[in-house]
Design an enzyme around this catalytic site. Sequence first.
Site, PDB file in Angstrom:
ATOM      1  CG  ASP A   1     -64.044  32.182  14.980  1.00 31.10           C
ATOM      2  OD1 ASP A   1     -62.898  32.246  15.453  1.00 31.10           O
ATOM      3  OD2 ASP A   1     -64.414  32.951  14.072  1.00 31.10           O
TER       4      ASP A   1
ATOM      5  CE  LYS B   1     -61.839  29.455  13.333  1.00 31.47           C
ATOM      6  NZ  LYS B   1     -61.262  29.973  14.566  1.00 31.47           N
TER       7      LYS B   1
HETATM    8  P1  NAP Z   1     -68.137  37.232  18.385  1.00 31.01           P
HETATM    9  O1  NAP Z   1     -68.440  36.961  19.808  1.00 31.01           O
HETATM   10  O2  NAP Z   1     -69.107  36.792  17.337  1.00 31.01           O
HETATM   11  O3  NAP Z   1     -67.847  38.793  18.235  1.00 31.01           O
HETATM   12  C1  NAP Z   1     -67.378  39.325  17.041  1.00 31.01           C
HETATM   13  C2  NAP Z   1     -67.290  40.827  17.198  1.00 31.01           C
HETATM   14  O4  NAP Z   1     -66.620  41.362  16.080  1.00 31.01           O
HETATM   15  C3  NAP Z   1     -68.647  41.505  17.226  1.00 31.01           C
HETATM   16  O5  NAP Z   1     -68.564  42.666  17.985  1.00 31.01           O
HETATM   17  C4  NAP Z   1     -68.889  41.818  15.771  1.00 31.01           C
HETATM   18  O6  NAP Z   1     -69.778  42.889  15.518  1.00 31.01           O
HETATM   19  C5  NAP Z   1     -67.488  42.195  15.326  1.00 31.01           C
HETATM   20  N1  NAP Z   1     -67.348  41.901  13.895  1.00 31.01           N
HETATM   21  C6  NAP Z   1     -67.418  40.705  13.295  1.00 31.01           C
HETATM   22  N2  NAP Z   1     -67.268  40.812  11.971  1.00 31.01           N
HETATM   23  C7  NAP Z   1     -67.101  42.122  11.749  1.00 31.01           C
HETATM   24  C8  NAP Z   1     -66.872  42.886  10.589  1.00 31.01           C
HETATM   25  N3  NAP Z   1     -66.821  42.301   9.384  1.00 31.01           N
HETATM   26  N4  NAP Z   1     -66.710  44.229  10.744  1.00 31.01           N
HETATM   27  C9  NAP Z   1     -66.763  44.808  11.955  1.00 31.01           C
HETATM   28  N5  NAP Z   1     -66.973  44.136  13.097  1.00 31.01           N
HETATM   29  C10 NAP Z   1     -67.138  42.829  12.986  1.00 31.01           C
HETATM   30  O7  NAP Z   1     -66.742  36.564  17.962  1.00 31.01           O
HETATM   31  P2  NAP Z   1     -65.444  36.326  18.864  1.00 31.01           P
HETATM   32  O8  NAP Z   1     -65.454  34.903  19.297  1.00 31.01           O
HETATM   33  O9  NAP Z   1     -65.297  37.403  19.856  1.00 31.01           O
HETATM   34  O10 NAP Z   1     -64.297  36.437  17.762  1.00 31.01           O
HETATM   35  C11 NAP Z   1     -63.662  37.689  17.439  1.00 31.01           C
HETATM   36  C12 NAP Z   1     -62.331  37.420  16.754  1.00 31.01           C
HETATM   37  O11 NAP Z   1     -61.491  36.666  17.638  1.00 31.01           O
HETATM   38  C13 NAP Z   1     -62.386  36.611  15.465  1.00 31.01           C
HETATM   39  O12 NAP Z   1     -61.357  37.038  14.596  1.00 31.01           O
HETATM   40  C14 NAP Z   1     -62.081  35.206  15.924  1.00 31.01           C
HETATM   41  O13 NAP Z   1     -61.573  34.398  14.886  1.00 31.01           O
HETATM   42  C15 NAP Z   1     -61.023  35.486  16.977  1.00 31.01           C
HETATM   43  N6  NAP Z   1     -60.805  34.434  17.973  1.00 31.01           N
HETATM   44  C16 NAP Z   1     -61.839  33.977  18.738  1.00 31.01           C
HETATM   45  C17 NAP Z   1     -61.585  33.005  19.691  1.00 31.01           C
HETATM   46  C18 NAP Z   1     -62.657  32.511  20.616  1.00 31.01           C
HETATM   47  O14 NAP Z   1     -62.327  31.742  21.518  1.00 31.01           O
HETATM   48  N7  NAP Z   1     -63.901  32.926  20.483  1.00 31.01           N
HETATM   49  C19 NAP Z   1     -60.291  32.472  19.828  1.00 31.01           C
HETATM   50  C20 NAP Z   1     -59.261  32.986  19.050  1.00 31.01           C
HETATM   51  C21 NAP Z   1     -59.535  33.969  18.124  1.00 31.01           C
HETATM   52  P3  NAP Z   1     -71.227  42.591  14.899  1.00 31.01           P
HETATM   53  O15 NAP Z   1     -72.025  42.033  16.041  1.00 31.01           O
HETATM   54  O16 NAP Z   1     -71.723  43.911  14.398  1.00 31.01           O
HETATM   55  O17 NAP Z   1     -71.025  41.592  13.780  1.00 31.01           O
END
Ligand code: NAP
Length: 451
Positions: free
Chosen positions: A171, A131
């Site tokens: 991510d 990561k």
């Molecule tokens: P993303 O597109 O950047 O979206 C993140 C979302 O979470 C946004 O709505 C953001 O709101 C919110 N968020 C982030 N940090 C926050 C905080 N400290 N407090 C409240 N809200 C928060 O990211 P994503 O890819 O969807 O990832 C979301 C989660 O899924 C993460 O834990 C990531 O590790 C996990 N994940 C992602 C993938 C993937 O393929 N992308 C795969 C497995 C797991 P704001 O815009 O206000 O920051």
Amino acid sequence: MSTFQGDERIEALHAQILERNPGEREFHQAVGEVLETLAPVLRQRPEFVEARLIERICEPERQIIFRVPWTDDAGDIHVNRGFRVEFNSALGPYKGGLRFHPTVNLGIVKFLGFEQIFKNALTGLSIGGGKGGSDFDPKGRSDAEVMRFCQSFMTELYRHLGEHTDVPAGDIGVGGREIGYLFGQYRRITNRYEAGVLTGKGTAWGGSQVRTEATGYGVVLFTAEMLRARGRSLEGLRVAVSGSGNVALYAIEKAQQLGATVVTCSDSGGYVVDEKGIDLDLLKQIKEIERGRVADYAERRGGDARYVTTGGVWDVPCDVALPCATQNELTGEDAATLVRNGVIAVAEGANMPTTPEGVRVLQEAGVAFGPGKAANAGGVATSALEMQQNAARESWSFSRTETRLAEVMRDIHDACVQTAERYGRPGDYVVGANIAGFERVAEAMLAQGVI
Ligand code: NAP
């Protein structure tokens, strides 16, 4: 930290790991959550203990920290910190996303990398765990600023990557736009069109169909499997989703396709309750195209949609809860509220969104609980399918790729169920996921000697 089922050896090991990695709170939590489920495996397999597999698996193979200087549109220079933790390559090249968020530090990258080892093993595909990311905050930055940051970041990172070495993806804060800039700079520096060096690419230049949707779709497919095991389906259920990023959007899409009504989404400013069901086209327009906030959604949606900034999204009554934002966003108190409101299933779209106390409350109440290692593995599994297509210079159709994703999620679900049963904990997906993932990595490490 809770007890390790009386296994003093594991407790001592855990204490040693905490001492060797001071201040890395999230890493401590992630290690604790895995170790507390492994005692029965170590009792049955003393050779794992003799080979010091726990000590080795908790120590990254390599950790890279680097300076990322870049210039903003006004000509001011900024300095961020870049990270890549190459945790374990026993099963394949390091694989795992890059996170760009101001909260990123070594402890967060290590927790994510550690979880990734077991998640990737669970997919049954040939991928190790890693990561990375940076404390850069892309919010409010122009495309040109994000491009310059990505170019500077890759100017150091490129030397550590390769389709057989380390293959990052997205991510939090890293989506299609960032992967494009990162891939462009890698190609420019190396003078190689090495498509398999990054995943999450655009479908016109080496990306896989379904990769954008995969994590969110996978979470819902996993939830559907958990419900099916209890003789239920998603049809007609009320679903609460947190987040409004990549994972949340496509979890909402798949839940709606399977007949559920999704009544919430959120960002770090607040959450939306939309009793009629989220209007996904509007939400995608605001989040994916305009890069706006969920407050804008509530305003434009009108009618019954409300934007709320007090309390939390888990106060909204639901049958199924899908935390898809970030770590530790669902606490013991939130879990108690969900249980009181009659929740029957919770699946983690985000990584470690539920605190240990939250997990305990849900499991004790008999809620079907799908941990992130299993429930959100669809994204990395589809990344591995992207690598497979890149290696073969092939491009699969949407339906073929989605069928493979559904198979992988079903297999992960069944592996969790069977492993939990084998260790006397039927229905415990946490035990099932941790042990099934660990066993696969451990066997490979044992076979490959002391390295
Ligand atoms: P993303 O597109 O950047 O979206 C993140 C979302 O979470 C946004 O709505 C953001 O709101 C919110 N968020 C982030 N940090 C926050 C905080 N400290 N407090 C409240 N809200 C928060 O990211 P994503 O890819 O969807 O990832 C979301 C989660 O899924 C993460 O834990 C990531 O590790 C996990 N994940 C992602 C993938 C993937 O393929 N992308 C795969 C497995 C797991 P704001 O815009 O206000 O920051």
